[in-house]
Design a protein around this motif. Structure first.
Motif, PDB file in Angstrom:
ATOM      1  N   SER A  96      39.640  31.503  37.399  1.00 59.93           N
ATOM      2  CA  SER A  96      40.873  30.811  37.807  1.00 59.93           C
ATOM      3  C   SER A  96      41.734  31.704  38.683  1.00 59.93           C
ATOM      4  N   ALA A  97      41.867  32.964  38.319  1.00 63.68           N
ATOM      5  CA  ALA A  97      42.678  33.888  39.104  1.00 63.68           C
ATOM      6  C   ALA A  97      42.086  34.096  40.495  1.00 63.68           C
ATOM      7  N   LYS A  98      40.769  34.177  40.565  1.00 66.75           N
ATOM      8  CA  LYS A  98      40.100  34.351  41.855  1.00 66.75           C
ATOM      9  C   LYS A  98      40.303  33.122  42.741  1.00 66.75           C
ATOM     10  N   TYR A 103      42.738  30.929  42.536  1.00 67.53           N
ATOM     11  CA  TYR A 103      44.149  30.862  42.907  1.00 67.53           C
ATOM     12  C   TYR A 103      44.445  31.823  44.054  1.00 67.53           C
ATOM     13  N   ALA A 104      43.878  33.028  43.978  1.00 61.36           N
ATOM     14  CA  ALA A 104      44.103  34.025  45.028  1.00 61.36           C
ATOM     15  C   ALA A 104      43.512  33.555  46.355  1.00 61.36           C
ATOM     16  N   GLU A 105      42.324  32.956  46.312  1.00 58.12           N
ATOM     17  CA  GLU A 105      41.690  32.466  47.543  1.00 58.12           C
ATOM     18  C   GLU A 105      42.452  31.294  48.119  1.00 58.12           C
ATOM     19  N   ARG A 106      42.984  30.439  47.278  1.00 61.18           N
ATOM     20  CA  ARG A 106      43.747  29.288  47.755  1.00 61.18           C
ATOM     21  C   ARG A 106      45.047  29.754  48.404  1.00 61.18           C
ATOM     22  N   GLY A 107      45.606  30.811  47.900  1.00 66.63           N
ATOM     23  CA  GLY A 107      46.851  31.333  48.460  1.00 66.63           C
ATOM     24  C   GLY A 107      46.678  31.957  49.828  1.00 66.63           C
ATOM     25  N   ARG A 108      45.480  32.386  50.158  1.00 66.34           N
ATOM     26  CA  ARG A 108      45.206  33.026  51.456  1.00 66.34           C
ATOM     27  C   ARG A 108      45.064  32.011  52.578  1.00 66.34           C
ATOM     28  N   THR A 109      44.670  30.813  52.252  1.00 68.60           N
ATOM     29  CA  THR A 109      44.387  29.834  53.323  1.00 68.60           C
ATOM     30  C   THR A 109      45.593  29.066  53.738  1.00 68.60           C
ATOM     31  N   TYR A 127      36.167  35.134  23.096  1.00 67.39           N
ATOM     32  CA  TYR A 127      37.015  35.993  23.913  1.00 67.39           C
ATOM     33  C   TYR A 127      36.389  36.238  25.280  1.00 67.39           C
ATOM     34  N   ILE A 128      35.104  36.540  25.309  1.00 65.44           N
ATOM     35  CA  ILE A 128      34.418  36.804  26.579  1.00 65.44           C
ATOM     36  C   ILE A 128      34.423  35.561  27.465  1.00 65.44           C
ATOM     37  N   PHE A 129      34.215  34.393  26.869  1.00 62.06           N
ATOM     38  CA  PHE A 129      34.232  33.143  27.627  1.00 62.06           C
ATOM     39  C   PHE A 129      35.614  32.894  28.228  1.00 62.06           C
ATOM     40  N   ILE A 130      36.652  33.025  27.418  1.00 60.28           N
ATOM     41  CA  ILE A 130      38.011  32.771  27.902  1.00 60.28           C
ATOM     42  C   ILE A 130      38.387  33.770  28.994  1.00 60.28           C
ATOM     43  N   ARG A 131      38.028  35.029  28.798  1.00 66.29           N
ATOM     44  CA  ARG A 131      38.329  36.041  29.812  1.00 66.29           C
ATOM     45  C   ARG A 131      37.624  35.722  31.123  1.00 66.29           C
ATOM     46  N   GLY A 132      36.381  35.284  31.035  1.00 65.80           N
ATOM     47  CA  GLY A 132      35.643  34.907  32.242  1.00 65.80           C
ATOM     48  C   GLY A 132      36.279  33.726  32.956  1.00 65.80           C
ATOM     49  N   MET A 133      36.706  32.737  32.193  1.00 60.90           N
ATOM     50  CA  MET A 133      37.344  31.569  32.797  1.00 60.90           C
ATOM     51  C   MET A 133      38.671  31.949  33.453  1.00 60.90           C
ATOM     52  N   LEU A 134      39.424  32.847  32.843  1.00 68.61           N
ATOM     53  CA  LEU A 134      40.681  33.292  33.439  1.00 68.61           C
ATOM     54  C   LEU A 134      40.435  34.058  34.734  1.00 68.61           C
ATOM     55  N   GLU A 135      39.386  34.864  34.762  1.00 67.98           N
ATOM     56  CA  GLU A 135      39.048  35.595  35.987  1.00 67.98           C
ATOM     57  C   GLU A 135      38.667  34.637  37.109  1.00 67.98           C
TER      58      GLU A 135
END
Length: 94
Positions: free
Chosen positions: A84-86, A88-94, A74-82
């Motif tokens: 990915s979300a980060k 994705y958010a950075e890619r959306g800003r550029t 669970y901790i591994f998957i949650r970390g990977m999702l975080e």
């Protein structure tokens, strides 16, 4: 004197299951409702619609043995999702 707590497997009508330490099946069902923010008195989703089964000692032992592995997964998957979300958010800003 406190009653000993047992491990219960509580199942909801949607098929969602949760392991809960409680002194009784009713207490386990109410904990399930609190966890999933369900009103305990709700006819369709509350305590009345839940089932709680007290686990046997060998089932408790098996659950405890695999709990650490599941928690690590669970901790591994949650970390990977975080991550990915980060990204994705950075890619959306550029």
């Amino acid at each position: 004197m406190d009653k000993p707590k047992n491990l219960y497997l509580v199942s909801g009508p949607s098929g969602c299951k949760l392991h809960i330490w409680a002194t009784s099946g009713d207490q386990a069902k109410r904990a399930y409702c609190r966890e999933y923010e369900i009103k305990a008195s709700d006819y369709w989703c509350g305590v009345r619609s839940l089932t709680a089964r007290k686990l046997k000692p060998e089932e408790v032992k098996a659950w405890e043995e695999q709990a650490a592995t599941e928690r690590a997964t669970y901790i591994f998957i949650r970390g990977m999702l975080e991550i990915s979300a980060k990204a994705y958010a950075e890619r959306g800003r550029t």
